[in-house]
Write a protein that holds these residues in place. Structure first.
Motif, PDB file in Angstrom:
ATOM      1  N   LEU A   8       0.829  -1.210   0.000  1.00 21.27           N
ATOM      2  CA  LEU A   8       0.000   0.000   0.000  1.00 21.27           C
ATOM      3  C   LEU A   8       0.862   1.259   0.000  1.00 21.27           C
ATOM      4  O   LEU A   8       0.583   2.224  -0.728  1.00 21.27           O
ATOM      5  CB  LEU A   8      -0.926  -0.005   1.219  1.00 21.27           C
ATOM      6  N   ILE A   9       1.924   1.252   0.774  1.00 19.45           N
ATOM      7  CA  ILE A   9       2.824   2.418   0.820  1.00 19.45           C
ATOM      8  C   ILE A   9       3.471   2.632  -0.542  1.00 19.45           C
ATOM      9  O   ILE A   9       3.606   3.777  -1.026  1.00 19.45           O
ATOM     10  CB  ILE A   9       3.870   2.227   1.924  1.00 19.45           C
ATOM     11  N   LYS A  10       3.872   1.543  -1.209  1.00 21.91           N
ATOM     12  CA  LYS A  10       4.485   1.669  -2.533  1.00 21.91           C
ATOM     13  C   LYS A  10       3.507   2.256  -3.544  1.00 21.91           C
ATOM     14  O   LYS A  10       3.870   3.115  -4.360  1.00 21.91           O
ATOM     15  CB  LYS A  10       4.963   0.300  -3.006  1.00 21.91           C
ATOM     16  N   HIS A  11       2.251   1.785  -3.509  1.00 18.20           N
ATOM     17  CA  HIS A  11       1.269   2.300  -4.459  1.00 18.20           C
ATOM     18  C   HIS A  11       0.977   3.781  -4.211  1.00 18.20           C
ATOM     19  O   HIS A  11       0.805   4.550  -5.164  1.00 18.20           O
ATOM     20  CB  HIS A  11      -0.028   1.493  -4.341  1.00 18.20           C
ATOM     21  N   VAL A  12       0.909   4.187  -2.958  1.00 16.84           N
ATOM     22  CA  VAL A  12       0.650   5.599  -2.654  1.00 16.84           C
ATOM     23  C   VAL A  12       1.810   6.460  -3.109  1.00 16.84           C
ATOM     24  O   VAL A  12       1.630   7.550  -3.679  1.00 16.84           O
ATOM     25  CB  VAL A  12       0.373   5.769  -1.146  1.00 16.84           C
ATOM     26  N   ARG A  13       3.017   6.008  -2.886  1.00 16.90           N
ATOM     27  CA  ARG A  13       4.189   6.791  -3.303  1.00 16.90           C
ATOM     28  C   ARG A  13       4.323   6.847  -4.816  1.00 16.90           C
ATOM     29  O   ARG A  13       4.899   7.805  -5.358  1.00 16.90           O
ATOM     30  CB  ARG A  13       5.443   6.194  -2.680  1.00 16.90           C
ATOM     31  N   ALA A  14       3.829   5.825  -5.490  1.00 12.87           N
ATOM     32  CA  ALA A  14       3.927   5.813  -6.951  1.00 12.87           C
ATOM     33  C   ALA A  14       2.879   6.695  -7.618  1.00 12.87           C
ATOM     34  O   ALA A  14       2.974   6.955  -8.829  1.00 12.87           O
ATOM     35  CB  ALA A  14       3.797   4.384  -7.460  1.00 12.87           C
ATOM     36  N   GLU A  21      -3.766   9.132  -6.029  1.00 17.25           N
ATOM     37  CA  GLU A  21      -3.640   8.728  -4.628  1.00 17.25           C
ATOM     38  C   GLU A  21      -5.006   8.462  -4.009  1.00 17.25           C
ATOM     39  O   GLU A  21      -5.204   7.462  -3.288  1.00 17.25           O
ATOM     40  CB  GLU A  21      -2.899   9.811  -3.838  1.00 17.25           C
ATOM     41  N   ARG A  22      -5.974   9.334  -4.280  1.00 18.19           N
ATOM     42  CA  ARG A  22      -7.322   9.111  -3.755  1.00 18.19           C
ATOM     43  C   ARG A  22      -7.931   7.817  -4.292  1.00 18.19           C
ATOM     44  O   ARG A  22      -8.661   7.108  -3.576  1.00 18.19           O
ATOM     45  CB  ARG A  22      -8.215  10.306  -4.109  1.00 18.19           C
ATOM     46  N   ASN A  23      -7.610   7.491  -5.542  1.00 19.99           N
ATOM     47  CA  ASN A  23      -8.137   6.258  -6.127  1.00 19.99           C
ATOM     48  C   ASN A  23      -7.559   5.034  -5.426  1.00 19.99           C
ATOM     49  O   ASN A  23      -8.283   4.064  -5.130  1.00 19.99           O
ATOM     50  CB  ASN A  23      -7.806   6.230  -7.621  1.00 19.99           C
ATOM     51  N   GLU A  28      -8.446   0.562  -1.497  1.00 18.96           N
ATOM     52  CA  GLU A  28      -8.009  -0.158  -0.305  1.00 18.96           C
ATOM     53  C   GLU A  28      -9.026  -0.015   0.824  1.00 18.96           C
ATOM     54  O   GLU A  28      -9.245  -0.963   1.593  1.00 18.96           O
ATOM     55  CB  GLU A  28      -6.637   0.357   0.144  1.00 18.96           C
ATOM     56  N   SER A  29      -9.677   1.144   0.955  1.00 17.78           N
ATOM     57  CA  SER A  29     -10.704   1.314   1.980  1.00 17.78           C
ATOM     58  C   SER A  29     -11.884   0.381   1.724  1.00 17.78           C
ATOM     59  O   SER A  29     -12.455  -0.195   2.660  1.00 17.78           O
ATOM     60  CB  SER A  29     -11.179   2.774   2.015  1.00 17.78           C
ATOM     61  N   ALA A  30     -12.231   0.214   0.449  1.00 15.45           N
ATOM     62  CA  ALA A  30     -13.316  -0.718   0.124  1.00 15.45           C
ATOM     63  C   ALA A  30     -12.932  -2.149   0.474  1.00 15.45           C
ATOM     64  O   ALA A  30     -13.756  -2.926   1.002  1.00 15.45           O
ATOM     65  CB  ALA A  30     -13.664  -0.598  -1.359  1.00 15.45           C
ATOM     66  N   ALA A  31     -11.686  -2.516   0.204  1.00 13.48           N
ATOM     67  CA  ALA A  31     -11.230  -3.861   0.553  1.00 13.48           C
ATOM     68  C   ALA A  31     -11.218  -4.062   2.064  1.00 13.48           C
ATOM     69  O   ALA A  31     -11.547  -5.152   2.562  1.00 13.48           O
ATOM     70  CB  ALA A  31      -9.840  -4.094  -0.031  1.00 13.48           C
ATOM     71  N   LEU A  32     -10.847  -3.018   2.815  1.00 22.54           N
ATOM     72  CA  LEU A  32     -10.849  -3.121   4.270  1.00 22.54           C
ATOM     73  C   LEU A  32     -12.272  -3.279   4.803  1.00 22.54           C
ATOM     74  O   LEU A  32     -12.515  -4.066   5.734  1.00 22.54           O
ATOM     75  CB  LEU A  32     -10.181  -1.885   4.879  1.00 22.54           C
ATOM     76  N   ARG A  33     -13.214  -2.551   4.235  1.00 21.32           N
ATOM     77  CA  ARG A  33     -14.610  -2.686   4.675  1.00 21.32           C
ATOM     78  C   ARG A  33     -15.114  -4.116   4.440  1.00 21.32           C
ATOM     79  O   ARG A  33     -15.831  -4.682   5.282  1.00 21.32           O
ATOM     80  CB  ARG A  33     -15.490  -1.685   3.933  1.00 21.32           C
ATOM     81  N   LYS A  50      -2.843  -0.686   8.416  1.00 19.43           N
ATOM     82  CA  LYS A  50      -3.157   0.092   7.208  1.00 19.43           C
ATOM     83  C   LYS A  50      -4.144   1.214   7.512  1.00 19.43           C
ATOM     84  O   LYS A  50      -4.071   2.293   6.905  1.00 19.43           O
ATOM     85  CB  LYS A  50      -3.699  -0.849   6.132  1.00 19.43           C
ATOM     86  N   LEU A  51      -5.060   0.972   8.448  1.00 19.85           N
ATOM     87  CA  LEU A  51      -5.970   2.042   8.854  1.00 19.85           C
ATOM     88  C   LEU A  51      -5.209   3.234   9.427  1.00 19.85           C
ATOM     89  O   LEU A  51      -5.523   4.390   9.137  1.00 19.85           O
ATOM     90  CB  LEU A  51      -6.967   1.508   9.883  1.00 19.85           C
ATOM     91  N   MET A  52      -4.224   2.948  10.255  1.00 18.52           N
ATOM     92  CA  MET A  52      -3.434   4.048  10.840  1.00 18.52           C
ATOM     93  C   MET A  52      -2.667   4.803   9.755  1.00 18.52           C
ATOM     94  O   MET A  52      -2.546   6.033   9.804  1.00 18.52           O
ATOM     95  CB  MET A  52      -2.486   3.496  11.898  1.00 18.52           C
ATOM     96  N   TYR A  53      -2.151   4.086   8.758  1.00 20.16           N
ATOM     97  CA  TYR A  53      -1.441   4.753   7.672  1.00 20.16           C
ATOM     98  C   TYR A  53      -2.391   5.638   6.867  1.00 20.16           C
ATOM     99  O   TYR A  53      -2.062   6.783   6.522  1.00 20.16           O
ATOM    100  CB  TYR A  53      -0.781   3.710   6.778  1.00 20.16           C
ATOM    101  N   ILE A  54      -3.595   5.120   6.580  1.00 20.52           N
ATOM    102  CA  ILE A  54      -4.580   5.924   5.848  1.00 20.52           C
ATOM    103  C   ILE A  54      -4.993   7.140   6.676  1.00 20.52           C
ATOM    104  O   ILE A  54      -5.191   8.239   6.137  1.00 20.52           O
ATOM    105  CB  ILE A  54      -5.799   5.046   5.493  1.00 20.52           C
ATOM    106  N   HIS A  55      -5.113   6.960   7.981  1.00 20.25           N
ATOM    107  CA  HIS A  55      -5.471   8.092   8.858  1.00 20.25           C
ATOM    108  C   HIS A  55      -4.388   9.163   8.841  1.00 20.25           C
ATOM    109  O   HIS A  55      -4.691  10.363   8.821  1.00 20.25           O
ATOM    110  CB  HIS A  55      -5.681   7.568  10.277  1.00 20.25           C
ATOM    111  N   MET A  56      -3.136   8.755   8.837  1.00 21.95           N
ATOM    112  CA  MET A  56      -2.038   9.733   8.806  1.00 21.95           C
ATOM    113  C   MET A  56      -1.989  10.495   7.491  1.00 21.95           C
ATOM    114  O   MET A  56      -1.495  11.623   7.439  1.00 21.95           O
ATOM    115  CB  MET A  56      -0.704   9.028   9.073  1.00 21.95           C
TER     116      MET A  56
END
Length: 707
Positions: A8-14, A21-23, A28-33, A50-56
Motif C-alpha cells: 500500500l505504501i508503494k502504491h501511494v508513493r507511486a 492517490e485518492r483512487n 483499499e478502503s473498500a477492501a478493508l470494509r 493500514k488504517l493508521m497509515y490511511i489516517h495519517m
C-alpha cells in the motif's frame, strides 16, 4: 483480500497526482470494509496498521474503529496466541490504533474500559504499561473515575517502570476528575524519595499538575520545599548518578527544570518558603554553565522562579544579570527570550534593568527583525524623565540609518516617548523636528496632529515664558512659501497628508494676501503656480483663491476674514503680525462689515465667482434664532468614471428649519466620450435629522444616449 501495508505504501508513493492517490486509498478502503464484514481475524493486525497509515494521510477511517477495539480485546495473533511476545505486539498495535483513530469525545471509547482494566491487572508489565499509556492519552472523565483505583495501586508498584507510567497517567486522570486529587497527593510526595530519576520526574510532574488543578494543594506541598531544595542541590555538579541522566555535562536537566517550576509554584506569595529556597536558587544561577542549551534552559527557569517568588533584592539582581548575559549570547533565540523576560521584569522593577540599558539599545540595531522589535518594546518601558535625552538621541541616530521596514515602528515609539517624557517644550519641538526630517514619510498623522495641537495651540506660542514673537509680513510670507516650495516640513509627513498640509498653507497664504495688500502680487504668483499642481485638492484651492482674489467688491475680504477666537482657546496676542515699512494691514471693509464688501448684489457676485449660471438663486429660509434645525450638517459627495469630469458647487446652505424649505447644490458633469460610454453618477448624502446621523448612497444612470 487486501494488500500488505508495504505494498500500500508503494502504491501511494507511486501515485503521480492527488487523484491517483485518492483512487488507491478508495480501493483499499473498500477492501478493508469487506474484510471487516467478513470478520477476518487472521489479518486484523495488518488491517489496523493500514488504517493508521490511511489516517495519517488525512483520509477518513471511522469505519475501522471497532476493529481496533477487537484487536485490543484479543489475546494476540490467532495462530500464535501462546507466544507472549506476539501478544504484546498485538496489544501494542491495538493501543496505538486506539490512540490515533479515537478520542475521548466518541462514545465507542467506553467499550474499551473493560479491556483496559484487564490489562492493568496483567502479569506482563509491558502490557500494563501500554494500558497506562493509552489511558493517559485518551481517557474521558467516566473512564478516569472507573480506573483511578487501579492507577493509584500501580503507583505503589515495586517496578519503577510501572510507577513512572502510573504517575504520568494520574496527571491525565486529575485533569479530567479534579475531585479525586486527595488520594494521589500522598503517593506523589512518596515518589520524591525514589532512586530512579524517571520516577522522580514523573512525581514532580504530578505535583505540578495538582498545584494547577487545585491551588489549595500548594499549602499541602509547601512543607516539602526543603526536601525539594535539597534534591535540586544534589543535582548541581553531582557525579554520583548514572550516565544516562547526563546531558552536556549537566545531571538530569529535565528534572532540574521541573523542580524549579515546582518551587516557583510553592514559593509564590509565601515568604517563608521563598527564604528556604533562596540559597539553592542562587547556587543554580551561579554554578550552571550557559555554554549549552541545557544550561540555558535551567538558567531561564531559575530566573523565572526568582522573579515569581518573594525573593530578596540581591537575588533579583543576580537574575537580571543572568538575563544580561543572555543578551550577549550569539543565539538569537536566547536573546529574544531574554528581551521578553526583561520586559516583564521592567514592569515590576525597572531600576534593576536600567544597568543593561546600553546592551538593550544595541539590540535595537540588530539585524534580526524579531530582536529589534522586542528590544524596542523593552526600551519603551525603560524610558523615564531622567534618561529620555540620552535614549532619544541614540534612537534618533539609528532612525536615520535603519531599514525602511523598521522605520514606522521606531518613529512611532520615538514620537510617543518624546511626547510623554519631554523635559521641556523646546526640546520636544527639536526632537519632533528631527523625527520628521529623518523619517517624515513614516510618521503617522496622529503624531503630527499632536505636535501641532498639543504643543503649539496649548502653549499659545510661548516657549518657556518667552515674550510674544514679532513677525514681519514678509517673514510670514517666506515661511508659508517655504512650506509649499522647499523640501521642508511638507515632505516630512506621510505622503497622504502632504496634500492636506499644502491645502491649509494655501488658505493661510490667501488670508495673508487679503490682510496685507502689498503681498498680493507675490501671493497671486504662488497661487498661479499651484493651480497646475498634480494634487486635485491643492489645485482646486489654488484656483478658487486666485479667482476669489480677483473678484469684485471686496468679496475676498468677507470670505477670508479672521475667525473669532474660541472661548478658552489660544489667543492671537502671542503671535503679532507686524506690517513691513510702507505697508498697511487691510481691514474688513472699513468697519462696515461683510455686507458692505459684497456690493449691491452679493448673490450675483458669488455666482460669478463660482461659475454658476446667472439668475436668481434658490431661496433659503434660515431658522429663527435659537430654533434647532430639522436637518443639519448637509454633505454631498459625488463620483464619476474616469472618462468624465465633475465639478461640485457649494450648497445653498447646510441646514433646513422645517417642512417647505429648500436646499440646492449644483453638479457640473462633462462626458468626454459621449455616445460611446454611458454616464453613471454615484452620490453619497450625509446629514443629521433630529440629532441622528443619516447616510445614504445611490447610483444614478440611464441618461439619454449621447448625453
Amino acid at each position: 483480500m487486501t494488500m500488505r501495508l508495504r505494498d500500500l505504501i508503494k502504491h501511494v508513493r507511486a501515485a503521480k497526482t492527488a487523484a491517483e492517490e485518492r483512487n488507491v486509498i478508495a480501493k483499499e478502503s473498500a477492501a478493508l470494509r469487506k474484510a471487516f464484514k467478513e470478520q477476518d481475524s487472521t489479518y486484523r493486525h495488518r488491517n489496523v496498521a493500514k488504517l493508521m497509515y490511511i489516517h495519517m494521510l488525512g483520509y477518513p477511517t471511522h469505519f475501522g474503529q471497532m476493529e481496533t477495539l477487537k484487536l485490543i480485546a484479543s489475546l494476540g495473533f490467532p495462530e500464535k496466541a501462546s507466544c507472549s511476545l506476539l501478544c504484546c505486539l498485538a496489544h501494542r498495535l491495538g493501543y496505538l490504533g486506539l490512540m490515533l483513530l479515537l478520542d475521548e469525545r466518541q462514545e465507542v471509547l467506553m467499550l474499551v474500559t473493560n479491556s483496559l482494566k484487564n490489562d492493568l491487572h496483567n502479569r506482563n508489565m509491558l502490557i500494563q504499561g501500554l494500558a497506562l499509556c493509552a489511558l493517559g492519552n485518551i481517557c474521558s472523565a467516566e473512564m478516569a473515575r472507573d480506573l483511578a483505583p487501579e492507577v493509584e495501586k500501580l503507583m505503589g508498584s515495586i517496578n519503577p517502570y510501572l510507577r513512572k507510567k502510573a504517575a504520568l497517567c494520574a496527571s491525565r486522570v486529575l485533569r479530567k476528575v479534579p475531585e479525586m486529587l486527595e488520594p494521589f497527593a500522598e503517593q506523589a510526595v512518596a515518589l520524591l524519595s525514589d532512586r530512579n530519576h524517571g520516577v522522580m520526574l514523573a512525581g514532580v510532574t504530578l505535583m505540578l499538575e495538582m498545584c494547577h488543578a487545585d491551588p489549595a494543594v500548594v499549602t499541602l506541598f509547601r512543607p516539602q520545599v526543603p526536601r525539594l531544595a535539597s534534591l535540586l542541590r544534589s543535582l548541581l555538579g553531582s557525579q554520583s548518578y548514572a550516565t544516562d541522566t547526563d546531558v552536556s555535562g549537566l545531571t538530569d536537566p529535565f528534572l532540574q527544570v521541573k523542580l524549579l517550576r515546582l518551587l516557583r509554584e510553592l514559593g509564590r506569595g509565601d515568604a517563608e518558603s521563598s527564604d528556604a529556597m533562596g540559597d539553592v536558587l542562587a547556587a543554580v544561577a551561579s554554578n550552571t554553565e550557559s555554554t549549552r542549551n541545557a544550561g540555558n534552559a535551567i538558567l531561564y527557569e531559575c530566573v523565572q522562579t526568582i522573579m515569581a517568588v518573594e525573593s530578596i533584592g540581591g537575588l533579583r539582581v543576580l537574575a537580571v544579570n543572568t538575563l544580561g548575559r543572555f543578551l550577549a549570547h550569539r543565539d538569537n533565540n536566547i536573546r529574544y527570550v531574554a528581551l521578553h523576560t526583561l520586559a516583564r521584569v521592567a514592569a515590576r522593577d525597572p531600576g534593576a534593568v536600567q544597568r543593561h540599558r546600553a546592551t538593550v539599545v544595541d539590540c535595537v540595531r540588530d539585524a534580526d527583525a524579531s530582536i529589534r522589535r522586542a528590544a524596542l518594546e523593552l526600551v519603551y518601558s525603560l524610558v523615564n524623565e531622567g534618561n529620555i535625552r540620552e535614549l532619544a538621541a541614540e534612537l534618533l541616530d539609528y532612525l536615520a540609518v535603519c531599514d525602511p521596514g523598521f522605520k514606522p515602528d521606531l518613529a512611532a515609539k520615538i514620537c510617543v516617548l518624546v511626547g510623554r517624557h519631554a523635559p521641556d517644550k523646546r526640546w520636544y519641538l527639536d526632537s519632533m523636528a528631527k523625527v520628521l526630517r529623518q523619517a517624515g514619510a513614516f510618521v503617522t498623522e496622529e503624531a503630527v496632529a499632536g505636535l501641532a495641537g498639543d504643543r503649539l495651540v496649548e502653549a499659545r506660542g510661548r516657549l518657556e515664558g518667552e515674550d510674544a514673537a514679532q513677525v514681519s509680513a514678509q517673514e510670514a510670507f517666506d515661511a508659508l512659501r517655504a512650506i509649499l516650495t522647499r523640501h521642508g516640513f511638507g515632505d516630512c509627513v506621510l505622503a497622504r497628508t502632504i496634500e492636506r498640509v499644502n491645502g491649509v498653507t494655501l488658505t493661510a497664504l490667501a488670508k495673508l494676501g487679503v490682510r496685507l495688500p502689498a503681498l498680493a502680487p507675490q501671493v497671486a504668483e504662488l497661487l498661479d503656480r499651484f493651480s497646475r499642481a498634480p494634487a486635485p485638492e491643492v489645485q482646486t484651492r489654488a484656483v478658487e483663491y486666485a479667482r476669489l482674489a480677483a473678484a469684485r467688491g471686496g468679496l475676498a475680504g468677507a470670505v477670508l476674514e479672521p475667525i473669532p477666537a474660541a472661548e478658552g482657546g489660544a489667543g492671537a496676542e502671542d503671535l503679532a503680525l507686524v506690517p513691513a515699512e510702507g505697508e498697511e494691514a487691510a481691514g474688513n471693509g472699513g468697519g462696515t462689515g461683510g455686507a458692505g464688501l459684497l456690493g449691491a448684489d452679493p448673490a450675483a457676485d458669488l455666482a460669478a465667482l463660482l461659475g454658476l449660471d446667472a439668475g436668481a438663486p434658490a431661496a433659503t429660509n434660515l431658522p429663527a434664532p435659537g430654533a434647532a434645525p430639522a436637518l443639519a450638517g448637509w454633505s454631498l459627495q459625488a463620483a464619476v468614471p474616469r472618462f468624465a469630469t465633475l465639478r461640485l458647487s457649494p450648497p445653498s446652505g447646510t441646514s433646513l428649519a422645517g417642512p417647505g424649505q429648500e436646499l440646492t447644490q449644483r453638479l457640473h458633469v462633462v462626458n468626454s466620450a459621449p455616445g460611446t460610454k454611458p454616464l453613471v453618477l454615484r452620490l453619497r448624502l450625509a446629514f443629521q435629522r433630529d440629532g441622528a446621523g443619516v447616510t445614504d448612497q445611490v447610483e444614478v444612470g440611464g441618461f439619454p444616449p449621447g448625453f
